[in-house]
Design an enzyme around this catalytic site. Structure first.
Site, PDB file in Angstrom:
ATOM      1  N   HIS A  21     -19.186  86.509   1.653  1.00 24.18           N
ATOM      2  CA  HIS A  21     -20.758  86.157   1.999  1.00 24.18           C
ATOM      3  C   HIS A  21     -21.762  86.651   1.319  1.00 24.18           C
ATOM      4  O   HIS A  21     -22.769  85.926   1.097  1.00 24.18           O
ATOM      5  CB  HIS A  21     -20.756  86.556   3.626  1.00 24.18           C
ATOM      6  CG  HIS A  21     -20.062  85.836   4.521  1.00 24.18           C
ATOM      7  ND1 HIS A  21     -20.145  84.705   5.167  1.00 24.18           N
ATOM      8  CD2 HIS A  21     -18.528  85.777   4.687  1.00 24.18           C
ATOM      9  CE1 HIS A  21     -19.276  84.248   6.019  1.00 24.18           C
ATOM     10  NE2 HIS A  21     -18.276  84.726   5.528  1.00 24.18           N
ATOM     11  N   ASP A 117     -27.648  85.328   7.185  1.00 27.39           N
ATOM     12  CA  ASP A 117     -26.143  84.557   7.452  1.00 27.39           C
ATOM     13  C   ASP A 117     -26.124  84.576   8.859  1.00 27.39           C
ATOM     14  O   ASP A 117     -26.026  85.520   9.646  1.00 27.39           O
ATOM     15  CB  ASP A 117     -25.082  85.362   6.860  1.00 27.39           C
ATOM     16  CG  ASP A 117     -23.495  84.470   6.792  1.00 27.39           C
ATOM     17  OD1 ASP A 117     -23.457  83.780   7.797  1.00 27.39           O
ATOM     18  OD2 ASP A 117     -22.874  84.739   5.665  1.00 27.39           O
ATOM     19  N   GLN A 340     -13.986  85.879 -11.723  1.00 25.14           N
ATOM     20  CA  GLN A 340     -13.548  84.666 -11.646  1.00 25.14           C
ATOM     21  C   GLN A 340     -13.991  83.303 -12.024  1.00 25.14           C
ATOM     22  O   GLN A 340     -13.674  82.453 -12.780  1.00 25.14           O
ATOM     23  CB  GLN A 340     -13.270  84.353  -9.912  1.00 25.14           C
ATOM     24  CG  GLN A 340     -12.865  82.862  -9.556  1.00 25.14           C
ATOM     25  CD  GLN A 340     -12.302  82.700  -8.018  1.00 25.14           C
ATOM     26  OE1 GLN A 340     -11.339  83.731  -7.716  1.00 25.14           O
ATOM     27  NE2 GLN A 340     -12.715  81.948  -7.468  1.00 25.14           N
ATOM     28  N   HIS A 355      -6.715  79.857  -1.894  1.00 22.78           N
ATOM     29  CA  HIS A 355      -6.496  79.828  -0.538  1.00 22.78           C
ATOM     30  C   HIS A 355      -7.613  78.845   0.084  1.00 22.78           C
ATOM     31  O   HIS A 355      -7.919  78.651   1.075  1.00 22.78           O
ATOM     32  CB  HIS A 355      -6.793  81.006   0.056  1.00 22.78           C
ATOM     33  CG  HIS A 355      -8.136  81.686  -0.146  1.00 22.78           C
ATOM     34  ND1 HIS A 355      -8.716  81.593  -1.377  1.00 22.78           N
ATOM     35  CD2 HIS A 355      -8.915  82.706   0.758  1.00 22.78           C
ATOM     36  CE1 HIS A 355      -9.913  82.366  -1.182  1.00 22.78           C
ATOM     37  NE2 HIS A 355     -10.080  82.602  -0.129  1.00 22.78           N
ATOM     38  N   SER A 360     -14.509  79.899  -3.543  1.00 22.66           N
ATOM     39  CA  SER A 360     -13.642  79.414  -4.384  1.00 22.66           C
ATOM     40  C   SER A 360     -13.530  77.950  -4.865  1.00 22.66           C
ATOM     41  O   SER A 360     -13.436  77.655  -5.819  1.00 22.66           O
ATOM     42  CB  SER A 360     -12.067  80.158  -4.165  1.00 22.66           C
ATOM     43  OG  SER A 360     -12.408  81.432  -4.401  1.00 22.66           O
TER      44      SER A 360
END
Ligand code: UDX
Length: 461
Positions: A21, A117, A340, A355, A360
């Protein structure tokens, strides 16, 4: 030229304090800064202590500050349960946030708008109490938020039926396995169920609703949701450098809550194009030792190179024996945490075994990498449904009757993506989504336009 704001406005970003987040909020903050807005991101004292960060320090152009969530020593792990964590975070967090905003307004760096959020809905209540503009920023995909919207308004009864698929305007038919487990099995996740559904309890007070997605990716959902709850897509929040290479790479300006190992980048450079499986299950998923063994065997048996991220909280579930087998095969590299985005941008990566966390998923889509999906909980099953059936950029693995995905299934799904015609088509589709993502965030694109709209609203505040 970027459109700049005259008379610098100050936005306070308040993420839910976890990696998945914080990342999209930080990237959104950077975008706002590039358009002349001052941004302070507020996270917890626990995060600041564990990362040795100073209050009011700068992360690139973004100011960082910290407040207490009631768990300064141990963070989430210190709490007796999810329920205890969430209620104390709300109690202590509201008080510390109120004090922080008041202190800022007595300086010449007063806050004009709070972006929060919706998993921390109390932030909006504090902003409104202090007379500030408040904008919700949904960091997960629009479709998942629209499902929760239906549950909150009683339009979708939970638990959903295990035999009848859910039909929601703008979404494909969702079977039991495709829905977020919070709605398919709310009794198993009472605190998280309440958290995601309650996001909508005060949303009418928010001045704007932003979503980390882009219009063409979810056009039907965005249109359907906007009829009842107007949302502005402002994503993907993947840094521009990785999308169009127009902004310098600022790899140091990220908040990694895990110890970073950049060595895979040079390792990848020595590998042929599309020869490596990148394996990562984000910052929270924890598989059983049995599942880890199946994954490890499958990766070895495929014969491909593989780079596998196993964060320290998860390493105990990979046996020493399997670790030795991986080392002996000579094709696998295991690391604690990688950059990443740089990994996914590397030509050596042939597929992403993931996942399907929303970050991602978006990152793979925007960098044109096809996926092999092993979703576990929260929004991941729904993200995987879209990956496989709507965007056609990946394949979802099937569990056996004991809930384990066996090595043969893993191997065969990886082979489809790495070697078969279907995998080639997925790569072509992924390239198409990558181009559309770039279009959305470049000047005049839908997301860029919506960010400018947000800034125009700021100017009025
Ligand atoms: C969580 C939820 O699990 C996810 O489903 C939800 O959508 C967001 O919150 P997480 O599980 O951590 O997030 O997954 P994901 O959303 O994919 O976020 C992981 C982030 O960490 C990504 O931005 C990824 O780039 C980054 N990451 C991951 C690294 O920088 N290095 C790594 O080695 C692994």
């Amino acid at each position: 030229m970027e459109e700049k704001v005259s008379g610098c406005k100050h936005v306070l970003m308040v993420p839910y304090p976890s990696q998945g987040h914080i990342n999209p909020m930080l990237q959104f903050s950077k975008r706002l800064c590039s358009k002349g807005v001052r941004v302070t991101m507020l996270t917890t004292i626990f995060i600041s202590n564990s990362m040795h960060l100073q209050s009011s320090s700068l992360l690139g152009s973004v100011h960082l500050d910290f407040i207490s969530d009631g768990y300064d020593e141990g963070g989430f792990a210190e709490a007796a349960s999810v329920e205890t964590y969430l209620s104390r975070m709300e109690e202590v967090g509201s008080k510390s946030l109120r004090e922080f905003i008041k202190k800022q307004s007595s300086s010449d760096e007063g806050i004009d708008c709070v972006v929060y959020d919706p998993l921390v809905i109390w932030v909006l209540d504090v902003a409104k109490e202090l007379g500030l503009m408040g904008a919700a920023f949904f960091t997960q995909m629009c479709a998942v938020n629209y499902i929760y919207y239906h549950v909150y308004h009683g339009l979708l009864k939970v638990p959903i039926s295990s035999s009848l698929p859910i039909s929601i305007e703008g979404l494909p038919l969702l079977h039991f396995k495709d829905a977020p487990p919070f709605v398919s099995d709310p009794a198993f996740y009472p605190a998280y169920f309440e958290l995601v559904v309650k996001q909508f309890s005060n949303i009418h007070k928010a001045d704007l609703l932003l979503v980390n997605s882009f219009y063409k990716l979810e056009d039907q959902v965005v249109d359907a949701m906007s009829k009842v709850c107007p949302v502005l897509t402002i994503g993907p929040t993947v840094p521009s450098f990785h999308l169009d290479k127009t902004i310098p790479n600022d790899r140091d300006n990220v908040l990694n809550l895990f110890e970073l190992d950049s060595s895979p980048i040079s390792w990848l450079k020595q590998k042929p194009a599309q020869s490596v499986i990148y394996v990562s299950f984000g910052s929270m998923v924890c598989f059983s030792s049995h599942q880890m063994e199946e994954i490890a065997f499958a990766l070895i048996q495929t014969g491909f190179n593989f780079l596998w991220v196993i964060p320290d909280f998860h390493t105990k579930n990979l046996s020493e024996e399997m670790g030795k087998k991986i080392e002996a095969c000579g094709r696998g590299l295991i690391v604690n945490w990688t950059p990443q985005l740089e990994v996914l941008s590397n030509d050596a990566v042939g597929c992403f075994f993931t996942h399907c966390g929303w970050n991602s998923t978006l990152e793979a889509l925007c960098l044109g990498v096809p996926m092999v999906a092993l979703p576990q909980w929260t929004d991941q099953p729904t993200n995987a449904k879209f990956v496989e059936d709507v965007w056609k950029v990946g394949i979802r693995m099937k569990e056996d009757e004991n809930g384990i995905v066996r090595r043969d299934e893993i191997q065969s799904c990886i082979r489809v993506v790495m070697e078969k015609e279907l995998g080639r088509e997925m790569r072509i589709n992924a390239k198409k989504w990558k181009d559309l993502a770039v279009e959305a965030v470049t000047q005049g694109g839908t997301s860029d336009h919506n960010i400018n709209e947000f800034i125009k609203n700021l100017k009025k505040s």
